[in-house]
Design an enzyme around this catalytic site. Structure first.
Site, PDB file in Angstrom:
ATOM      1  N   SER A   1       7.173  -9.536   5.757  1.00 60.70           N
ATOM      2  CA  SER A   1       5.742  -9.407   5.494  1.00 60.70           C
ATOM      3  C   SER A   1       5.236 -10.320   4.379  1.00 60.70           C
ATOM      4  CB  SER A   1       5.399  -7.958   5.154  1.00 60.70           C
ATOM      5  OG  SER A   1       5.934  -7.579   3.899  1.00 60.70           O
TER       6      SER A   1
ATOM      7  N   LYS B   1       4.167  -6.539  -1.988  1.00 61.85           N
ATOM      8  CA  LYS B   1       2.905  -7.082  -1.481  1.00 61.85           C
ATOM      9  C   LYS B   1       2.193  -7.828  -2.602  1.00 61.85           C
ATOM     10  CE  LYS B   1       3.511  -4.702   2.367  1.00 61.85           C
ATOM     11  NZ  LYS B   1       3.983  -5.369   3.602  1.00 61.85           N
TER      12      LYS B   1
END
Length: 237
Positions: free
Chosen positions: A35, A104
């Site tokens: 991701s 993230k």
């Protein structure tokens, strides 16, 4: 002092030092998914520093952060941990990278409103476009996540942040957890990460060795901060 006693003392001191470093200063993690490509690849080893968020320090837009699962964010493949007792023990004291976490990039902080997207496919933070092309994986129609190019989030609640993965087409991040339409039982707050769950900020990619580098906040976020501040000053009576 007998050799065995000296060895035991050194072991205790080493474990104690490792625990102190892990708890207060630096901790090692591995990247659990794709991701955050292209910058961070699955199984990369990273170092996270905690000093920046001591006291009143809080995450900034553009920081790459490691945080605990806010609730059902981790997939079974990402929710991994050492399988044998030795690895578990070494991970607990900071001598092996930890698993069971998320990585993230912070896009919005408390009070921010994030929208997707402008005519050039850029995400906007408080109305200011953010050109993410230098650090995200090409996502086609817009610099947007896997839910498409038309959505709005925020204002971000106090004590929370809004995060996105750099691989926008393959990241179950804040945008993915937004309440869309009339989703039954959806909690709007699930899209935001409590600052209290953030372990720290990624500052180095250390393995594989041939890809070692210091992790720095892209300069575009400094421009974004300045533009948002200028807009706020213009609207202040």
């Amino acid at each position: 002092m007998p050799v065995w006693a000296e060895s035991l003392l050194l072991l205790v001191l080493a474990v104690t030092l490792a625990l102190i470093v892990k708890t207060f200063l630096v901790q090692a993690f591995f990247i659990p998914s794709g991701s955050m490509e292209p910058g961070l690849v699955k199984n990369d080893r990273i170092l996270v520093q905690k000093v920046s968020y001591w006291g009143s320090g809080t995450p900034q837009r553009g920081d790459v952060v490691v945080f605990d699962d806010p609730g059902d964010w981790l997939t079974p493949a990402e929710d991994t941990a050492p399988s044998n007792l030795l690895s578990k023990a070494l991970s607990r004291i900071g001598l092996l990278p930890s698993g069971g976490h998320l990585v993230k990039r912070v896009i919005g902080v408390a009070g921010d409103t994030i929208t997707c997207c402008d005519a050039q496919g850029r995400i906007k933070v408080d109305g200011v476009p953010l050109d993410s092309s230098d650090f995200i994986k090409d996502s086609g129609a817009c610099q947007a996540p896997m839910i498409g190019c038309s959505w709005k989030a925020g204002p971000v609640p106090p004590g929370h942040v809004f995060v996105l993965g750099d691989h926008r087409d393959d990241s179950a991040d804040s945008s993915y957890h937004l309440c869309r339409g009339s989703t039954p039982g959806c909690d709007p707050d699930d899209a935001y990460v409590p600052v209290s769950l953030i372990t720290g900020k990624v500052f180095a990619l250390v393995w594989p060795a041939d890809r070692f580098r210091w992790e720095r906040r892209p300069s575009v976020f400094a421009d974004l901060d300045a533009a948002i501040k200028a807009r706020e000053e213009d609207t202040t009576p």
